[in-house]
Enzyme design. Structure first.
Site, PDB file in Angstrom:
ATOM      1  N   LYS A   1       3.076   9.805   8.547  1.00 44.28           N
ATOM      2  CA  LYS A   1       2.391   9.398   9.784  1.00 44.28           C
ATOM      3  C   LYS A   1       2.995   9.986  11.073  1.00 44.28           C
ATOM      4  CE  LYS A   1      -0.007   5.385   7.959  1.00 44.28           C
ATOM      5  NZ  LYS A   1      -1.406   5.667   8.223  1.00 44.28           N
TER       6      LYS A   1
ATOM      7  N   ASP B   1       9.383   2.601   1.374  1.00 46.92           N
ATOM      8  CA  ASP B   1       8.228   3.355   1.869  1.00 46.92           C
ATOM      9  C   ASP B   1       8.122   3.107   3.363  1.00 46.92           C
ATOM     10  OD1 ASP B   1       5.752   4.188   2.735  1.00 46.92           O
ATOM     11  OD2 ASP B   1       4.662   3.523   0.948  1.00 46.92           O
TER      12      ASP B   1
ATOM     13  N   PHE C   1       0.867  -1.184   0.000  1.00 49.04           N
ATOM     14  CA  PHE C   1       0.000   0.000   0.000  1.00 49.04           C
ATOM     15  C   PHE C   1       0.897   1.226   0.000  1.00 49.04           C
ATOM     16  CE2 PHE C   1      -2.463   3.438   1.867  1.00 49.04           C
ATOM     17  CZ  PHE C   1      -3.616   3.363   1.103  1.00 49.04           C
TER      18      PHE C   1
HETATM   19  N1  PLP Z   1       2.497   4.274   2.390  1.00 49.14           N
HETATM   20  C1  PLP Z   1       2.228   3.503   3.445  1.00 49.14           C
HETATM   21  C2  PLP Z   1       3.171   2.388   3.796  1.00 49.14           C
HETATM   22  C3  PLP Z   1       1.091   3.727   4.224  1.00 49.14           C
HETATM   23  O1  PLP Z   1       0.826   2.944   5.269  1.00 49.14           O
HETATM   24  C4  PLP Z   1       0.238   4.798   3.870  1.00 49.14           C
HETATM   25  C5  PLP Z   1      -0.996   5.048   4.633  1.00 49.14           C
HETATM   26  O2  PLP Z   1      -1.510   4.246   5.343  1.00 49.14           O
HETATM   27  C6  PLP Z   1       0.557   5.572   2.756  1.00 49.14           C
HETATM   28  C7  PLP Z   1       1.696   5.295   2.041  1.00 49.14           C
HETATM   29  C8  PLP Z   1      -0.318   6.730   2.351  1.00 49.14           C
HETATM   30  O3  PLP Z   1      -0.218   7.749   3.288  1.00 49.14           O
HETATM   31  P1  PLP Z   1      -1.296   8.945   3.289  1.00 49.14           P
HETATM   32  O4  PLP Z   1      -2.596   8.349   3.670  1.00 49.14           O
HETATM   33  O5  PLP Z   1      -0.762   9.903   4.305  1.00 49.14           O
HETATM   34  O6  PLP Z   1      -1.300   9.507   1.911  1.00 49.14           O
END
Ligand code: PLP
Length: 402
Positions: A248, A219, A134
């Site tokens: 986050k 990520d 994700f």
């Molecule tokens: N990447 C990862 C690993 C995530 O867990 C998330 C959100 O849960 C995102 C990207 C996307 O972040 P945002 O919701 O702040 O755009």
């Protein structure tokens, strides 16, 4: 509380529980009706230093009464300090500030493609990503995540992302073509269900990237800023990426994110090539610096690791007590998953009934991601509430069977 759903003017993309919070104190949230909830979700791994931490409130009010925003057309001392501290504490030389996880990932993808472009490989634009990943909800990041449920109905998938299974280095090699620019991966899949990527696989990816002239992107939107008991999860692995995204926990609840990179990886991002209006504004930067004051203080990350171990030990005992509900305990530091034998949404509802917040994820997992400041007593209390939720679920299961 009466349901407000019928009259809500908010686009209904979330199935909201029927509770609203008006105040937070550390790991606790106080509802509009005065009940105290133990927050083991931390706003989906965001409220890293708890709610209303005095140091964060002080930074917010101090900077808030001075200056919120100036554009990136001017010098930014708080931002310079924050970027320098992030670079000094990591593999990175440079930082690009953004506002959300998806936006940091967009910056990372653009950075990688542009690095290939200026490196005489304009044909290289594809990014290898992994099943169960994700990376966000923008058009490019849903393509990067590759999950049908997020892509459906939004037109053609953005070109340039190829999904492969986790764990098979030969499949990775096989998927690399003349157009491949980068490999992007979460060291622990968060939304995918707290699924740790084997360190040997991550080391293998580093080696493959080096051999093929590809950029490695981690990520760490969810795993970063101390969540796993290290500042970043790559530190557990022994190799570092070329580009890393984090969000986050970085602002303790203030919306902000960052894309960290080596000087070489960032070479393509020169004046005018990429930008953001809000990213790196003085208010966000002051708050980010305050987060680092806490998370990088001596002993803090060691404490996160210890509390994480304690939590996982208690949860392993809970699994032994309720094997009909819990199948597996997984995770690292204070990023913990319970793989369940029931739908995670049902379990989260049962926990909410015991005034405990937890977060459903993929792979039938519920995430337990408390603020990093959680105390031993709060862990004990959280596990007591989880046990009560397990008992309630088990009772319902028994009734259903009989
Ligand atoms: N990447 C990862 C690993 C995530 O867990 C998330 C959100 O849960 C995102 C990207 C996307 O972040 P945002 O919701 O702040 O755009």
């Amino acid at each position: 509380m009466d349901s407000i759903e019928a009259t809500s003017a908010i686009v209904p993309t979330y199935a909201r529980a029927n509770v609203a919070f008006e105040r937070g104190e550390g790991c606790w949230l106080i509802s509009t009706t005065g009940e105290r909830y133990l927050d083991f979700g931390a706003g989906i791994a965001v409220s890293s230093v708890g709610h209303a931490h005095p140091h964060m409130v002080e930074a917010l009010t101090r900077q808030g009464s001075k200056l919120w925003h100036v554009s990136n057309l001017y010098q930014n001392p708080e931002g310079e300090r924050f970027a320098r501290r992030l670079a000094d504490a990591t593999f990175a030389d440079l930082v690009f500030f953004t506002n959300s996880g998806a936006e940091a990932n967009e910056a990372a993808i653009k950075m990688a493609r542009r690095r290939q472009w200026i490196g005489d490989h304009p044909e290289r634009f594809r990014v290898l990503t992994f099943e169960g990943a994700f990376h966000g909800r923008t058009l490019a990041t849903i393509a990067a995540g590759g999950q049908k449920k997020y892509l459906e109905g939004f037109g053609p998938k953005v070109e340039g992302f190829d999904q492969i299974p986790v764990g098979d280095l030969a499949a990775v090699e096989g998927a690399i073509g003349p157009e491949t620019a980068a490999i992007m991966i979460e060291p622990i899949q968060g939304e995918g269900g707290v699924r740790a990527i084997p360190p040997a696989f991550l080391r293998g990816l580093r080696e493959i990237c080096d051999r093929n002239g590809l950029l490695l992107i981690f990520d760490e939107v969810q795993t970063g800023i101390g969540r796993t008991g290290r500042f970043f999860a790559y530190e557990h692995v022994g190799v570092h990426p070329d580009i890393l995204t984090t969000a986050k926990g970085i602002g303790g609840g203030f919306p902000m994110s960052a894309c960290l990179a080596t000087a070489d990886a960032a070479r393509g991002l020169t004046v005018g090539v990429h930008g953001t209006t809000f990213g790196g504004n003085p208010l966000a930067m002051a708050i980010g610096n305050a987060t680092l004051d806490i998370v990088l203080a001596a002993g803090f990350l060691e404490q996160v690791a210890e509390r994480g171990l304690l939590l996982r030990q208690r949860l392993a005992e809970l699994k032994d007590r309720y094997p009909g509900v819990i199948e597996e305990v997984r995770g690292e530091g204070l990023m913990v998953g319970l793989k369940l034998r029931i739908p995670p949404g049902d379990f989260a509802t049962a926990a909410l009934g015991k005034r405990l917040l937890v977060i459903p994820a993929g792979d039938n997992v519920v995430r337990i991601v408390p603020p990093l400041i959680v105390s031993e007593e709060e862990i004990a209390e959280g596990v007591r509430r989880l046990a009560a939720a397990c008992a309630a679920v088990e009772e319902r299961l028994t009734v259903a069977i009989n």
